[in-house]
Design a protein around this motif. Structure first.
Motif, PDB file in Angstrom:
ATOM      1  N   ARG A 155       0.836  -1.192   0.000  1.00 31.06           N
ATOM      2  CA  ARG A 155       0.000   0.000   0.000  1.00 31.06           C
ATOM      3  C   ARG A 155       0.877   1.251   0.000  1.00 31.06           C
ATOM      4  NH1 ARG A 155      -4.229  -1.157   4.894  1.00 31.06           N
ATOM      5  NH2 ARG A 155      -2.521  -0.111   6.006  1.00 31.06           N
ATOM      6  N   SER A 156       0.241   2.400  -0.150  1.00 28.50           N
ATOM      7  CA  SER A 156       0.982   3.657  -0.182  1.00 28.50           C
ATOM      8  C   SER A 156       1.611   3.992   1.160  1.00 28.50           C
ATOM      9  CB  SER A 156       0.059   4.803  -0.618  1.00 28.50           C
ATOM     10  OG  SER A 156      -1.042   4.929   0.271  1.00 28.50           O
ATOM     11  N   ASP A 157       1.086   3.418   2.262  1.00 27.07           N
ATOM     12  CA  ASP A 157       1.676   3.659   3.581  1.00 27.07           C
ATOM     13  C   ASP A 157       2.762   2.642   3.910  1.00 27.07           C
ATOM     14  OD1 ASP A 157       0.115   1.419   3.941  1.00 27.07           O
ATOM     15  OD2 ASP A 157      -0.765   2.075   5.848  1.00 27.07           O
ATOM     16  N   GLY A 158       3.133   1.825   2.927  1.00 27.33           N
ATOM     17  CA  GLY A 158       4.209   0.854   3.123  1.00 27.33           C
ATOM     18  C   GLY A 158       3.756  -0.513   3.562  1.00 27.33           C
ATOM     19  N   ALA A 159       2.520  -0.650   4.056  1.00 31.83           N
ATOM     20  CA  ALA A 159       2.039  -1.943   4.536  1.00 31.83           C
ATOM     21  C   ALA A 159       2.106  -2.985   3.419  1.00 31.83           C
ATOM     22  CB  ALA A 159       0.617  -1.826   5.063  1.00 31.83           C
ATOM     23  N   ILE A 160       2.599  -4.173   3.758  1.00 27.64           N
ATOM     24  CA  ILE A 160       2.708  -5.258   2.793  1.00 27.64           C
ATOM     25  C   ILE A 160       1.406  -6.070   2.796  1.00 27.64           C
ATOM     26  CG2 ILE A 160       3.891  -7.411   2.242  1.00 27.64           C
ATOM     27  CD1 ILE A 160       5.527  -4.956   1.575  1.00 27.64           C
ATOM     28  N   LEU A 161       0.930  -6.399   1.610  1.00 20.83           N
ATOM     29  CA  LEU A 161      -0.273  -7.206   1.441  1.00 20.83           C
ATOM     30  C   LEU A 161       0.120  -8.600   0.982  1.00 20.83           C
ATOM     31  CD1 LEU A 161      -2.394  -4.556  -0.514  1.00 20.83           C
ATOM     32  CD2 LEU A 161      -2.470  -5.026   1.945  1.00 20.83           C
ATOM     33  N   MET A 162      -0.271  -9.610   1.741  1.00 20.98           N
ATOM     34  CA  MET A 162      -0.012 -10.999   1.371  1.00 20.98           C
ATOM     35  C   MET A 162      -1.348 -11.686   1.108  1.00 20.98           C
ATOM     36  SD  MET A 162       2.957 -12.164   4.062  1.00 20.98           S
ATOM     37  CE  MET A 162       4.671 -11.671   3.841  1.00 20.98           C
ATOM     38  N   LEU A 163      -1.525 -12.174  -0.110  1.00 21.76           N
ATOM     39  CA  LEU A 163      -2.801 -12.753  -0.521  1.00 21.76           C
ATOM     40  C   LEU A 163      -2.632 -14.209  -0.936  1.00 21.76           C
ATOM     41  CD1 LEU A 163      -5.818 -12.458  -1.415  1.00 21.76           C
ATOM     42  CD2 LEU A 163      -4.934 -11.726  -3.647  1.00 21.76           C
ATOM     43  N   VAL A 164      -3.492 -15.068  -0.420  1.00 18.69           N
ATOM     44  CA  VAL A 164      -3.551 -16.462  -0.863  1.00 18.69           C
ATOM     45  C   VAL A 164      -5.005 -16.802  -1.162  1.00 18.69           C
ATOM     46  CG1 VAL A 164      -3.347 -18.870  -0.144  1.00 18.69           C
ATOM     47  CG2 VAL A 164      -1.467 -17.298   0.274  1.00 18.69           C
ATOM     48  N   ILE A 165      -5.248 -17.339  -2.354  1.00  8.93           N
ATOM     49  CA  ILE A 165      -6.578 -17.762  -2.771  1.00  8.93           C
ATOM     50  C   ILE A 165      -6.531 -19.261  -3.076  1.00  8.93           C
ATOM     51  CG2 ILE A 165      -8.375 -17.545  -4.517  1.00  8.93           C
ATOM     52  CD1 ILE A 165      -7.544 -14.629  -4.871  1.00  8.93           C
ATOM     53  N   PRO A 166      -7.170 -20.093  -2.261  1.00  2.00           N
ATOM     54  CA  PRO A 166      -7.206 -21.528  -2.544  1.00  2.00           C
ATOM     55  C   PRO A 166      -7.985 -21.803  -3.834  1.00  2.00           C
ATOM     56  CG  PRO A 166      -7.827 -21.066  -0.266  1.00  2.00           C
ATOM     57  CD  PRO A 166      -7.835 -19.767  -0.994  1.00  2.00           C
ATOM     58  N   GLY A 167      -7.787 -22.993  -4.403  1.00  3.32           N
ATOM     59  CA  GLY A 167      -8.497 -23.378  -5.611  1.00  3.32           C
ATOM     60  C   GLY A 167      -8.663 -24.877  -5.706  1.00  3.32           C
ATOM     61  N   ARG A 168      -9.405 -25.307  -6.747  1.00  2.41           N
ATOM     62  CA  ARG A 168      -9.681 -26.723  -6.985  1.00  2.41           C
ATOM     63  C   ARG A 168     -10.390 -27.367  -5.801  1.00  2.41           C
ATOM     64  NH1 ARG A 168      -3.400 -27.609  -8.645  1.00  2.41           N
ATOM     65  NH2 ARG A 168      -3.309 -25.941 -10.189  1.00  2.41           N
ATOM     66  N   GLN A 169     -11.236 -26.570  -5.145  1.00  4.85           N
ATOM     67  CA  GLN A 169     -12.007 -27.041  -4.001  1.00  4.85           C
ATOM     68  C   GLN A 169     -13.461 -26.644  -4.195  1.00  4.85           C
ATOM     69  OE1 GLN A 169     -10.148 -25.469  -0.438  1.00  4.85           O
ATOM     70  NE2 GLN A 169      -8.107 -26.185  -1.051  1.00  4.85           N
ATOM     71  N   PRO A 170     -14.402 -27.386  -3.595  1.00  8.66           N
ATOM     72  CA  PRO A 170     -15.830 -27.099  -3.807  1.00  8.66           C
ATOM     73  C   PRO A 170     -16.226 -25.663  -3.477  1.00  8.66           C
ATOM     74  CG  PRO A 170     -15.565 -29.221  -2.736  1.00  8.66           C
ATOM     75  CD  PRO A 170     -14.206 -28.585  -2.770  1.00  8.66           C
ATOM     76  N   ASN A 171     -15.647 -25.095  -2.420  1.00  8.58           N
ATOM     77  CA  ASN A 171     -16.020 -23.742  -2.021  1.00  8.58           C
ATOM     78  C   ASN A 171     -15.122 -22.670  -2.611  1.00  8.58           C
ATOM     79  OD1 ASN A 171     -13.752 -24.415  -0.494  1.00  8.58           O
ATOM     80  ND2 ASN A 171     -14.352 -23.056   1.186  1.00  8.58           N
ATOM     81  N   SER A 172     -14.097 -23.071  -3.375  1.00 12.93           N
ATOM     82  CA  SER A 172     -13.177 -22.101  -3.974  1.00 12.93           C
ATOM     83  C   SER A 172     -12.524 -22.736  -5.202  1.00 12.93           C
ATOM     84  CB  SER A 172     -12.107 -21.670  -2.963  1.00 12.93           C
ATOM     85  OG  SER A 172     -11.290 -20.641  -3.494  1.00 12.93           O
ATOM     86  N   LEU A 173     -13.063 -22.420  -6.374  1.00 19.88           N
ATOM     87  CA  LEU A 173     -12.520 -22.987  -7.608  1.00 19.88           C
ATOM     88  C   LEU A 173     -11.153 -22.415  -7.932  1.00 19.88           C
ATOM     89  CD1 LEU A 173     -15.732 -22.931  -9.840  1.00 19.88           C
ATOM     90  CD2 LEU A 173     -14.796 -24.833  -8.513  1.00 19.88           C
ATOM     91  N   GLY A 174     -10.916 -21.179  -7.516  1.00 17.72           N
ATOM     92  CA  GLY A 174      -9.661 -20.512  -7.812  1.00 17.72           C
ATOM     93  C   GLY A 174      -9.922 -19.136  -8.395  1.00 17.72           C
ATOM     94  N   ALA A 175      -8.854 -18.452  -8.773  1.00 17.95           N
ATOM     95  CA  ALA A 175      -8.961 -17.081  -9.265  1.00 17.95           C
ATOM     96  C   ALA A 175      -8.096 -16.881 -10.503  1.00 17.95           C
ATOM     97  CB  ALA A 175      -8.534 -16.093  -8.172  1.00 17.95           C
ATOM     98  N   THR A 176      -8.424 -15.878 -11.285  1.00 11.07           N
ATOM     99  CA  THR A 176      -7.586 -15.471 -12.409  1.00 11.07           C
ATOM    100  C   THR A 176      -6.593 -14.426 -11.915  1.00 11.07           C
ATOM    101  OG1 THR A 176      -9.023 -13.643 -13.059  1.00 11.07           O
ATOM    102  CG2 THR A 176      -9.527 -15.824 -13.977  1.00 11.07           C
ATOM    103  N   TYR A 177      -5.624 -14.088 -12.763  1.00 11.73           N
ATOM    104  CA  TYR A 177      -4.708 -13.008 -12.416  1.00 11.73           C
ATOM    105  C   TYR A 177      -5.478 -11.703 -12.221  1.00 11.73           C
ATOM    106  CZ  TYR A 177      -0.935 -16.103 -14.095  1.00 11.73           C
ATOM    107  OH  TYR A 177      -0.067 -17.141 -14.275  1.00 11.73           O
ATOM    108  N   ALA A 178      -6.460 -11.474 -13.085  1.00 13.52           N
ATOM    109  CA  ALA A 178      -7.251 -10.244 -12.981  1.00 13.52           C
ATOM    110  C   ALA A 178      -8.018 -10.198 -11.666  1.00 13.52           C
ATOM    111  CB  ALA A 178      -8.206 -10.132 -14.166  1.00 13.52           C
ATOM    112  N   ASP A 179      -8.497 -11.359 -11.201  1.00 15.32           N
ATOM    113  CA  ASP A 179      -9.162 -11.413  -9.889  1.00 15.32           C
ATOM    114  C   ASP A 179      -8.200 -10.977  -8.789  1.00 15.32           C
ATOM    115  OD1 ASP A 179     -11.582 -12.411 -10.900  1.00 15.32           O
ATOM    116  OD2 ASP A 179     -10.934 -14.489 -10.702  1.00 15.32           O
TER     117      ASP A 179
END
Length: 349
Positions: free
Chosen positions: A267-291
């Motif tokens: 972010r602009s204040d320096g905070a680091i963003l760490m994102l994990v999106i599970p996939g290939r699961q019934p409740n989470s198929l996964g995401a595209t790069y655009a997502d």
């Protein structure tokens, strides 16, 4: 003694085996039919999504070739372009020199560090996924965690890397050779930087995310000389660039299928963003790069890069994994990670 009981048992086992074999064959036929419809059916969107999703997975990347020619597959894959080479505008990032006195107040994005540990966990969700965002308020606590002396010898699980550095949180990092999904995670495939030293071939591939001594996250494609000039201390390669200087990356480069994803941003204040999106699961198929890019922008990312995904996508937080791996073989070993050190700890001391 009569052999009748034994015959009954053998007959029963034979029937069970026949039922099991029949079930497996029916399931295989069903999957084959689904893939045939995806590849040969009337929907070009479904066909492209199937090709892109499987192409990003080492172990099953061959499946589209059962139904489509090499030319048809290449036509779909060639829509992806190279990641942006645009340099990070460091003037857009301003890292505070001290923590705010009143930690009970929401930050500019509405999030509060309730327990004062400098970490904020936020669940995320989209049309095809649920995921996990970790906000690290002090970027100087984040390192690229690896064990260089073990390169080309053996890899480590994310948990092992977290414990090796006595860290409090982490996500998987950059790429590694993974032919047919059999890679051992023992070495980075493209450039990795640890304590200012550059490892691997010096090629950042489709993209690189690296932190300099001031905690500024640089994303893009860099030469070895550029990494040295920017005084990058910790970083790893993968790509593509998701966000650069506050704007979404090249849309063609963000053209992809649905898969488990991992990303890092700032972010602009320096905070680091760490994102994990599970996939290939019934409740989470996964995401595209655009997502991923959309989620990063929603959380205020000025810069962000996609990291290794698929079966490697994992987050460690609050003493354990927050998601399960997208594989039946368990936790994969990896060469690099991005970790959050305890407060006051520095590897540069």
């Amino acid at each position: 003694m009569s052999n009748q009981p034994i015959r009954h048992i053998l007959r029963f086992l034979g029937r069970m085996l026949a039922v099991l074999l029949g079930t497996v064959l029916l399931f295989a036929a069903f999957l084959y039919g689904v893939m045939f419809l995806l590849c040969k059916g009337p929907s070009p969107t479904a066909r492209e999504l199937f090709v892109l999703s499987t192409n990003e997975t080492s172990a099953i990347g061959f499946l589209p070739r059962l139904f489509l020619s090499g030319e048809e597959i290449d036509e779909i894959l060639n829509r992806q372009s190279q990641s942006l080479r645009e340099n990070t505008d460091v003037s857009l990032i301003s890292v505070p020199q001290q923590e705010p006195e009143d930690k009970t107040q929401p930050d500019a994005w509405g999030y509060v560090d309730d327990d004062g540990d400098g970490l904020i966990y936020v669940p995320v969700a989209g049309e095809s996924f649920v995921g996990h965002m970790l906000i690290v308020l002090d970027p100087t606590r984040v390192i690229m965690g690896c064990v260089p002396e073990a390169f080309y010898w053996h890899g480590y699980t994310l948990e092992e890397l977290v414990k090796h550095f006595d860290a409090v949180a982490g996500i998987n990092g950059g790429d590694f050779p993974d032919i047919d999904g059999m890679g051992d995670g023992s070495s980075p495939q493209h450039t990795a930087v640890f304590k200012g030293k550059i490892y691997a071939a010096g090629d950042t591939g489709r993209g690189f995310a690296g932190l300099d001594a001031d905690g500024i996250l640089h994303v893009g494609k860099f030469s070895r000389e550029e990494l040295e000039e920017k005084q990058i201390r910790y970083g790893a390669s993968y790509g593509p660039v998701l966000v650069v200087n506050g704007e979404m990356g090249d849309l063609e480069a963000l053209y992809s299928g649905l898969n488990p994803r991992t990303a890092i941003g700032q972010r602009s204040d320096g905070a680091i963003l760490m994102l994990v999106i599970p996939g290939r699961q019934p409740n989470s198929l996964g995401a595209t790069y655009a997502d991923e890019a959309a989620v990063m922008l929603k959380f205020g990312a000025v810069n962000a890069l996609n990291l290794d995904g698929g079966s490697s996508s994992l987050m460690w937080f609050d003493g354990g994994y927050v998601n399960a791996p997208a594989t039946f073989v368990g936790i994969r070993k990896i060469p690099t990670s991005f970790l959050v050190l305890k407060k006051g700890v520095s590897l540069d001391d």
